[in-house]
Design a protein around this motif. Structure first.
Motif, PDB file in Angstrom:
ATOM      1  N   GLU B  13       0.865  -1.226   0.070  1.00  0.00           N
ATOM      2  CA  GLU B  13      -0.046   0.016   0.087  1.00  0.00           C
ATOM      3  C   GLU B  13       0.801   1.264   0.154  1.00  0.00           C
ATOM      4  O   GLU B  13       1.903   1.388   0.856  1.00  0.00           O
ATOM      5  N   GLU B  14       0.411   2.122  -0.875  1.00  0.00           N
ATOM      6  CA  GLU B  14       1.347   3.384  -1.079  1.00  0.00           C
ATOM      7  C   GLU B  14       1.580   4.267   0.283  1.00  0.00           C
ATOM      8  O   GLU B  14       2.413   4.832   0.732  1.00  0.00           O
ATOM      9  N   VAL B  15       0.397   3.882   1.364  1.00  0.00           N
ATOM     10  CA  VAL B  15       0.744   4.476   2.868  1.00  0.00           C
ATOM     11  C   VAL B  15       1.761   4.276   3.476  1.00  0.00           C
ATOM     12  O   VAL B  15       2.188   5.066   4.195  1.00  0.00           O
ATOM     13  N   SER B  47      -7.058  -0.392  -5.959  1.00  0.00           N
ATOM     14  CA  SER B  47      -7.243   0.548  -7.334  1.00  0.00           C
ATOM     15  C   SER B  47      -5.767   1.312  -7.537  1.00  0.00           C
ATOM     16  O   SER B  47      -5.200   1.460  -6.591  1.00  0.00           O
ATOM     17  N   GLY B  49      -5.011   5.161  -9.735  1.00  0.00           N
ATOM     18  CA  GLY B  49      -5.232   5.787 -10.944  1.00  0.00           C
ATOM     19  C   GLY B  49      -6.793   6.142 -11.250  1.00  0.00           C
ATOM     20  O   GLY B  49      -7.183   6.858 -12.068  1.00  0.00           O
ATOM     21  N   GLN B  50      -7.497   5.524 -10.253  1.00  0.00           N
ATOM     22  CA  GLN B  50      -9.082   5.634 -10.500  1.00  0.00           C
ATOM     23  C   GLN B  50      -9.469   6.803  -9.580  1.00  0.00           C
ATOM     24  O   GLN B  50      -8.648   6.888  -8.391  1.00  0.00           O
ATOM     25  N   PRO B  51     -10.418   7.352  -9.774  1.00  0.00           N
ATOM     26  CA  PRO B  51     -10.858   8.361  -8.844  1.00  0.00           C
ATOM     27  C   PRO B  51     -11.207   7.839  -7.565  1.00  0.00           C
ATOM     28  O   PRO B  51     -11.937   6.663  -7.589  1.00  0.00           O
ATOM     29  N   SER B  52     -10.734   8.112  -6.532  1.00  0.00           N
ATOM     30  CA  SER B  52     -10.996   7.228  -5.364  1.00  0.00           C
ATOM     31  C   SER B  52     -10.867   8.124  -3.944  1.00  0.00           C
ATOM     32  O   SER B  52      -9.989   8.876  -3.809  1.00  0.00           O
ATOM     33  N   VAL B  53     -11.895   8.050  -3.042  1.00  0.00           N
ATOM     34  CA  VAL B  53     -11.578   9.061  -2.033  1.00  0.00           C
ATOM     35  C   VAL B  53     -10.634   8.142  -1.120  1.00  0.00           C
ATOM     36  O   VAL B  53     -10.038   8.607   0.058  1.00  0.00           O
ATOM     37  N   THR B  54     -10.155   6.914  -1.555  1.00  0.00           N
ATOM     38  CA  THR B  54      -9.222   6.120  -0.779  1.00  0.00           C
ATOM     39  C   THR B  54      -7.795   6.231  -1.813  1.00  0.00           C
ATOM     40  O   THR B  54      -7.407   4.972  -1.562  1.00  0.00           O
ATOM     41  N   ALA B  55      -7.632   7.177  -2.324  1.00  0.00           N
ATOM     42  CA  ALA B  55      -6.502   6.894  -3.172  1.00  0.00           C
ATOM     43  C   ALA B  55      -5.471   6.834  -2.341  1.00  0.00           C
ATOM     44  O   ALA B  55      -4.272   5.984  -2.985  1.00  0.00           O
ATOM     45  N   ALA B  56      -5.032   6.962  -1.139  1.00  0.00           N
ATOM     46  CA  ALA B  56      -4.077   6.717  -0.143  1.00  0.00           C
ATOM     47  C   ALA B  56      -3.877   5.010  -0.060  1.00  0.00           C
ATOM     48  O   ALA B  56      -2.769   4.867   0.165  1.00  0.00           O
ATOM     49  N   PHE B  57      -4.716   4.264  -0.828  1.00  0.00           N
ATOM     50  CA  PHE B  57      -4.677   2.845  -0.541  1.00  0.00           C
ATOM     51  C   PHE B  57      -4.020   2.216  -1.882  1.00  0.00           C
ATOM     52  O   PHE B  57      -4.013   1.087  -1.940  1.00  0.00           O
TER      53      PHE B  57
END
Ligand code: AMP
Ligand code: AMP
Ligand code: AMP
Ligand code: NA
Ligand code: NA
Ligand code: NA
Lengths: 335, 113, 113, 335, 113, 335
Positions: B13-15, B47, B49-57
């Motif tokens: 995970e990016e986080v 995900s 590159g997808q819009p995501s309110v959890t892009a941090a994941f």
């Protein structure tokens, strides 16, 4: 009886508002399997623009405002943020099938604030022509940060007790700094500072404000699509999260509405301000909250808090919560 | 011309990117490469590159090349034991052959322009 | 500590991503990682990240790690024979060593948080 | 004679329109080797905005419209979509050096509709102040879907005969669903639904409509650059594709113009509506069409249909087709 | 079924991408895959995907699969000696097994659709 | 004495301008460790829009302009571009600890022009209501290209002498072509051509111009964040680069201001035009320059020229240079 009827009529009318329409449409097209996506870069930029705009307006307003007027609403914001987390800690987190750290993290996310939901609330107020003190949205951090900090502290205390360690020392200042450095609060505070210390009136009127409503509609669409995607995740965890996701936003919103009403009658806090406090309380953090919690409470399962917040809490907060407070305000304050 | 080296690959995970990089550098490896990824594993679909309110994941793939096999294993073990109870992630090793092998010895920090 | 495993790598057109994933999962492998790519091969130059009315033809790189070599070959063969007469793509295998090897056995689906 | 002169004068005048200017400029700078690129995220967002705007306008308009007026134009749209594919099947696909499935796929793409070309047509009509019924652009799917479905069916029937299999069963409903779920039709239908069921007038006027013309100019630039890039690909396939790319858009546009003119004289269909029908017919799908065909007719070589459509057909449809229909309309309808 | 081949991997600055590709093609290899990357090495931290007035210094990862080991080494050597005195970059080789091995022989240019 | 006071007052006033405010705010939040980022796609699109807008305005203006008026300012632009590089070659590049090729590359970057800084200058002039000939920003390439070409030639000559090779042949036309094909000059020239040959007035007024100021504020924010990031890089190289980054923009700007003033008194060149010439001269290229130099002078260390330009030169050029020229103009020209 008539009041109930007014409330219902008000609710129905709100559903024709494009803000809610876009949200619901987003859920529907995601459910129908549409391959439409909005690029991530656009999503990030929209969120930045909305929060910067909220900050700019707040900052320009505070220049002129009577700081004394802000004390009680700010105190309510802090109290509501903390109260929501404690409430969740002693309801949701005690339910069967709910791991304590998951429950606490979820309560933290619901205590924190969603800039997008707040922007939706502002958009609807402006569409209705309802006045609010321009600095109210700038109270965001007063509710957001205490909620996140308290949730992380409670989780760490619980987990260190579990481990049999007695020292549950938590770096409170570290969490606050982490929050302020996040992209959402950074954008808001950036706008606030620019509103306070420079004269951005022209660019605000010609650029940030007119783009606000339009971008908000796109954001609502994205949030609807996202909500549907997250609902899936929720299916794998205890049903209590879904129940909490439906009930909590409204309970939290109504608590804040009640406290705000007191400020209205004692200090002349505007009805619009009361509504926005309720909107903030009813919202759950969607941008900075999840990664902050993921990093600070690693053992909490993100499917629980992201699912209940983004999948259920946010649509409820926007599509039911905001119309409810508007209708309630028209009954209580006669606006 | 070439020298054997070990590539440690982490998909996670990016986080926790900064934490992973810190472990790599603490063990004395000066270089790494990071790629954006998405994927699925025993945890949920993630995900990217997808819009995501959890892009941090969003997932990331981190590669660190190390000339010393023992250090490679140490990096892999440390990351797995520190993070993979709580975070989604995999780690694996791959044998490769590097040119200019001295670049991948711990402590090297010279370089051209 | 580490166990041998095989990494199957597919570089192909984004348009068949779902089909490729289905083959991987049908053969019993639960995890994979996807990266965006561009490249050139025997077909035309493909783009990626560029504005393109044919962005759907962007390349992707899919990696699936499998502990069982036979299954790896089966994935590679199935994808190549199903798709590569009509779609641009390559597939190759690479020997790696995984930590926490049980994750890459078919059927595994446990995991932490 | 005078009519021919008017037509020529009209054509020349259109070339000074920025819409066409941006398209041609895009081709020129790509040909000159410029490294300018517009990020993919921006391209996707522009397409989304344009299609949503088309849908919104259509939906708001349909609320007020007489549904009876829409029947004949919708029927013409379906007939033209199907007719173009059949025409291509029995001309292009029979030519020497053209593989049947490639020819059929190409005809399918030219029967389908390009949202960008349609937007360019609307932009030019609005710049000229020519009226059209607001729901006309919403006829898009009536031409687009039948064309794609028919092309895929024809290709599958042909291929299964080749294989000696007798059952050429095709999942027609699957193809329709696939089309509707694509990003282009999703955005259009989303806008349509929001226009019909909510009251988006304010956000439409303050955001979607004013951004329309500006974003359109950027889109034309991208399409010009893309056209040049695709021309390259076309070089590797039979020359007939280039010929088809030049001739087909104009033939298709004129057929639709003719049928639309009948609707004008029988039912009072507006001249602007006639022009837009011709623009749709002359366009070839650039967003949803190619991946749909790539997935449904895998053995067709995408260089043939993408090259002839994006590389030749689209610039011809926009830069020659639209000015031609405008000039023709001024002659035929005296506008 | 599979045939041995060598994967040459180059991680370097985007600004020399075209030069690297030219070397690969000049040596007779027709295919390559490019991925966006960021990373750190003996030179400065490089970014990727971040807004940057120096986005041209973003990293890329280029992979070229070659059936002939000698050609792989030649590519690696040529790139390293031409560029790595002045540009940030690493190059390494990895043994893999390819399906449809004929695709990776120099000069191949056929293909399906 | 009074003049000095006016100058100081003018400087202070400029700091409240949002343009400068956003720049400084960007540096501050980066220094505070904020995780806010603006997506790269957005940055690229903003730069494209600003340069296209500059080009469009220039092109529309040149249609009407007297070409004779442009000759002297264009000649000054060329002279200043070349002069800056020569000046740097014989000051910076001779200092101890500065490698010659690094010094020459840095001088080249400072001789070249930054579209963003130019846009900031235009924004501030427009906010002040100060007139300038619309074609002045289109002089950009006249200063930019000669500077880059001369720097590359000087570096190659120096390096080939070092190598003991006598032939220092340089492909001058290749470098010019490379520059013109870069994304920044491409966008500018594209706009110029469209402004000259089409009639983009409507889309300019409704889209490109109103978005200009708003997007400029976002760009300033990005440049502030970037400046802070690049400062770091600068720390690893000789201190002279930092000194040059502070002094050079102001010296270059004042030289151009002086030459421009001559054109004012001899040919009636506008005070606003003089200011813009100074802004261009004071700026250092941030988009096309660095990759051009990286490719053409590979042995020059990019940390030196990017660090001194983006990290120091650009903030100085915008935050000190522009207010300085404005204040100076009010003293010299009484505006
Ligand atoms: N078998 C696999 N092959 C390739 N990548 C995998 C595999 N399993 C997991 N991954 C990657 O590692 C990430 C985390 O895995 P997990 O912890 O199993 O959820 C996934 O999102 C994938 O990107
Ligand atoms: N020799 C190669 N080395 C690395 N990647 C390749 C090679 N050949 C093909 N590819 C990748 O596989 C994709 C499809 O290849 P092809 O089917 O040959 O067009 C290309 O676009 C490249 O990304
Ligand atoms: N040890 C390493 N492991 C993985 N990638 C590396 C390593 N060293 C360098 N790199 C990559 O190669 C690029 C250039 O390296 P350098 O020339 O050392 O600055 C870095 O930005 C990294 O992306
Ligand atoms: Na809340
Ligand atoms: Na058509
Ligand atoms: Na300059």
């Amino acid at each position: 009886m008539e009041a109930v009827f007014d409330l219902a009529a008000g609710l129905v009318k709100q559903f024709q508002k494009p803000t809610l329409g876009f949200l619901i449409a987003g859920m529907v097209i995601a459910a129908l399997g549409s391959r439409l996506t909005i690029p991530d870069a656009v999503y990030k930029f929209i969120v930045f623009m909305l929060l910067l705009r909220i900050g700019l307006a707040g900052g320009m307003e505070i220049r002129e405002a009577n700081l004394g007027d802000m004390i009680l609403p700010a105190a309510i914001a802090v109290a509501v943020g903390l109260g929501i987390v404690l409430l969740g800690r002693y309801t949701l987190a005690l339910l069967p099938g709910v791991r304590k750290e998951d429950g606490i993290a979820t309560a933290g996310l619901f205590g924190a604030v969603s800039g997008s939901t707040l922007a939706a609330g502002m958009g609807l107020l402006e569409a209705e022509g309802i006045f609010y003190e321009g600095w109210v949205p700038a109270l965001y951090p007063f509710m957001d940060i205490p909620a996140l900090v308290l949730a992380i502290v409670l989780a760490k205390v619980y987990l260190s007790k579990q481990d049999g360690q007695s020292n549950g020392k938590v770096d409170v200042w570290g969490i606050i700094k982490e929050s302020l450095q996040g992209s959402a609060l950074s954008a808001l505070l950036l706008g606030l500072a620019l509103g306070l210390f420079t004269r951005p009136e022209a660019v605000f009127e010609s650029f940030y404000d007119p783009l606000f409503k339009g971008l908000l509609s796109v954001l609502m669409l994205i949030m609807g699509m996202e909500a549907y995607a997250r609902l899936n995740e929720l299916r794998k965890v205890a049903h209590w999260y879904a129940v909490y996701g439906v009930v909590a936003p409204l309970v939290h919103g109504l608590i804040a509405f009640g406290l705000g009403t007191i400020a209205h009658f004692t200090m002349g806090f505007s009805p619009g301000g009361v509504i926005l406090l309720a909107v903030m309380a009813g919202s759950s953090s969607d941008i900075s909250g999840p990664p902050t919690l993921r990093a600070a409470i690693p053992s909490a399962n993100p499917s629980t808090y992201v699912g209940s917040s983004t999948g259920v809490g946010t649509p409820v907060a926007i599509a039911i919560g905001i119309p409810l407070y508007l209708a309630l305000a028209s009954v209580v304050f006669g606006i | 011309m070439t020298q054997p080296a070990t590539k440690v690959v982490i998909v996670t995970e990016e986080v926790i990117l900064n934490g992973v990089i810190k472990i790599i550098e603490d063990i004395g490896v000066r270089g790494y490469t990071v790629l954006s990824a998405r994927g699925k594993g025993s945890h949920n679909v993630r995900s990217g590159g997808q819009p995501s309110v959890t892009a941090a994941f969003t997932n990331i793939k981190i590669e660190a090349i190390v000339s010393d096999r023992a250090k490679a294993e140490q990096i892999a073990d440390t990351i797995a034991s520190k993070y993979f109870a709580n975070y989604a992630g995999i780690v694996y090793l791959s044998q490769i052959e590097v040119l200019r092998g001295e670049k991948f010895k711990p402590g090297f920090s010279g370089g051209g322009a």
